[in-house]
Design a protein around this motif. Structure first.
Motif: not given
Length: 689
Positions: A485-490, A513-514, A519-524, A536-539
């Motif tokens: 359920g990812m959303e667009n970034i602002v 991708m989250q 930090v950085n949602a585990g992407f990097t 919203d990456y923490q949830s």
């Protein structure tokens, strides 16, 4: 007297057919030696016994284990053994013939197995945003390899990787500088080969993007063409431009997809070249056979590397009219000089020209050369959005006798202007009614060029949209991140510096991708990512949702599992039951199977539907097999009063002896792509029913 009697015994035995036993006769040497001893008593030379002749004959004539060949042959010719042997021989022959006939019959009546591109959802990955493996802030091929377990966790077998060719990245990688190389930002050719091997080791398949319409202006072909070098002179579309008052006047009013004239003046060649997209993306001249051969060679190269299929993008732009007439304006009263937007013209001369489908069939022919090995069928999709022209879209399926794409990708659900039960029905019905008989549908609700579901229609509908595409017949396509359920970034958080001058408008749906709450949602593991991570990456991330039974990710996995396990879900009938402003209802069923699944999907406000009044013979109760509200799973619902909340979806299961597709009231509302019937007695599928 004793001696005479002893001598007469052998004669008597002979007359009585006795058997003489010489087993204990002493040898001559021993006998001679013993005769010298006078004290030794004379020992009889023979010993004879009487044997009944009948008992001897009986012993010889009975068969026994290990008898020699000569004895065996005496018995094999006897009638009792010969008849038994012949009976067994013909029984074996008859059994073998029956087994062969049964095998042929089963093969003849069995339906065609679903191909790999039909049996599994397709997971689309934008590689720069999936996983960074070297801490430079850009996703790469090694990052995809690291996360292959996530694909199998989703019960998905097919990956679609968007463009990763070497490119200046002015257009996010869709204008290739070299079709035979990997852009360094994604890794090396060795990284790609390792990724392909890892994908296949896990039993997965991989599709890659190929946009043959244009190249980058940095491509070697273009540099040679602008200098009029040999065969490359006509690799692109060049036309003379008029000069007036210090400005260039293009040959006609054709406008690029991105706006403004589609002609760009080149100082080196002193002519204008044609570009349907950005000026950095000159169109190839597909009326030149040498250009077509170049694309065929590219296809062969990547198929040789182990790619399982292609998505050919922008193919409707491959040919343009040779007469170069102005395209008609949408508004006849508009001043021609003020036309700068793509939507202001009818593109009668720059899209879907005569000869286009011959080129696509050529691509199909080349791919079929690599599909001859059993189990290695090469998939071909066409990624063109014809929007309102559904007939033009369906042409990419090919004809009854000449195949083109396995399917053109379906963007009907992405192009919805408003969301309701009615609009969902219209989008589904439009495709199913126009699709050629026997072809295979597909469904997508997200892509790299469209806002994410949560942003486009609201996050309360993400689960029901996933339920829709995973229960409809055909192949669902999931854009990375939609499973959580990812959303667009602002958009305000994105600037040109993030993307090397790429268009900002297409970036919010490409955020990293989250994976987890780090930090950085585990992407990097680097200090920053090429685009900002959504706040919203923490949830909203894979790690946390995998632990929640009621998460979007858990529902997605439950739906893919249901699709894989239940025959009606992957190849049965689909019948439209009901639609209104709030709900869309349809069933999935299979001939011969009394188990039916009914989907009640809410795309509006809270609603109560009397399903029993709509479907004759519907049971008064049905079991909730799956629900977007996990607490409802397993409950029994009243089919006369089926209540759904906003954005709620139900998969109801019930049994019936009269399936919907056999009812006269629903004729014309039912569709089947790969028809099959189920035999409960034999527990197999057959097609002639």
């Amino acid at each position: 007297a004793v001696e005479v009697e002893a001598r007469s015994l052998p004669m008597e035995l002979s007359e009585k057919r006795g058997v003489e036993n010489n087993g204990f006769v002493q040898n001559e040497a021993f006998e001679d030696k013993e005769t010298d001893t006078s004290s030794q008593e004379e020992v009889p030379k023979t010993c004879s016994v009487d044997v009944e002749p009948v008992s001897v004959e009986d012993t010889v004539l009975k068969p026994y284990a290990g008898m020699p060949k000569e004895v065996l042959l005496k018995f094999s010719s006897q009638p009792c053994y010969r008849v038994t042997r012949e009976i067994l021989f013909w029984l074996i022959i008859a059994g073998s013939v029956a087994l062969v006939c049964a095998t042929i019959a089963i093969i003849a009546v069995s339906p065609k197995c679903l191909d790999w591109w039909q049996a599994s959802p397709i997971y689309q990955i934008y590689p720069r945003s999936f996983k960074d493996s070297n801490m430079d802030g850009n996703g790469d091929l090694k990052g995809i390899q690291e996360k292959l377990d996530h694909i199998t966790y989703l019960n998905i077998k097919t990956i679609w990787i968007t463009s990763f060719f070497k490119s200046p990245l002015k257009d996010l990688g869709y204008g290739a500088e070299d079709f035979y190389d990997i852009d360094p930002i994604f890794g090396s050719m060795r990284d790609f080969e390792n990724l392909i091997a890892a994908i296949h080791d896990k039993g997965l398949k991989v599709i890659m993007d190929l946009i043959p319409n244009h190249t980058s202006d940095k491509h070697r072909w273009f540099q040679l063409s602008r200098n009029r070098t040999g065969k490359y002179t006509d690799y692109y579309i060049w036309q003379d431009c008029r000069q007036a008052a210090g400005s260039v006047i293009p040959p006609n009013n054709w406008v690029s997809v991105f706006g403004n004239s589609s002609w760009q003046f080149d100082d080196v060649r002193n002519q204008c070249y044609f570009h349907q997209f950005g000026k950095e993306q000159p169109d190839l001249n597909f009326r030149n056979p040498a250009v077509q051969q170049e694309i065929h060679d590219i296809i062969k190269f990547w198929l040789g590397k182990g790619v399982d299929g292609f998505s050919f993008g922008s193919v409707k732009f491959l040919l343009e009219a040779k007469h170069l007439r102005d395209e008609p304006p949408v508004n006849n009263s508009q001043n021609g000089e003020s036309i700068t937007a793509y939507s202001q013209l009818y593109h009668d001369y720059t899209t879907t020209q005569v000869g286009l489908h011959d080129i696509i069939r050529g691509f199909r022919h080349t791919m079929n050369e690599f599909s001859r090995e059993p189990g290695r069928y090469r998939f071909m999709g066409s990624d063109d959005d014809e929007k309102e022209d559904i007939e033009a879209t369906m042409m990419y399926y090919g004809t009854t006798f000449i195949q083109e794409a396995d399917f053109p990708f379906n963007f009907n659900l992405i192009n919805l202007k408003n969301l309701s039960g009615n609009s969902i029905f219209e989008a589904v019905d439009l495709w199913m009614k126009n699709m050629p008989a026997g072809r295979w549908p597909n469904w997508a609700v997200g892509s790299p060029n469209a806002a994410r579901i949560s942003t486009r229609i609201g996050k309360e509908y993400i689960n029901v949209m996933n339920m829709l595409i995973l229960t409809l017949p055909g192949t669902p396509v999931t854009y990375y991140g939609e499973e959580i359920g990812m959303e667009n970034i602002v958009s305000e958080n994105v600037s040109e510096e993030h993307v090397n001058s790429a268009p900002v408008a297409t970036l919010p749906e490409k955020s990293p991708m989250q994976w987890d709450g780090n930090v950085n949602a585990g992407f990097t593991e680097g200090n920053s990512s090429w685009l900002p991570v959504n706040s919203d990456y923490q949830s909203v991330n894979v790690e946390v949702q995998s632990t929640w039974s009621n998460s979007t990710l858990s529902l997605y996995r439950a739906l893919t599992s249901l699709r894989n396990q239940e025959l009606p879900m992957n190849r049965g009938w689909m019948c439209h039951i009901w639609n209104d402003s709030d709900v869309f209802v349809f069933v999935r069923e299979l001939d011969g199977l009394d188990r039916v699944f009914m989907m009640v999907l809410n795309f509006g406000q809270e609603s109560t539907t009397d399903l029993k009044a709509i479907v004759p013979n519907l049971p008064s109760e049905a079991v909730v097999r799956l629900s977007t509200h996990f607490s409802n799973a397993g409950k029994v619902v009243n089919t006369k009063l089926t209540k759904t909340e906003m954005g709620e979806g139900l998969v109801l299961q019930y049994k019936t002896a009269k399936p919907v597709h056999t009812m006269e009231a629903f004729q014309g509302k039912c569709f089947v792509a790969e028809k099959a019937c189920y035999s409960k007695a034999l527990n197999l599928l057959y097609k002639n029913c």
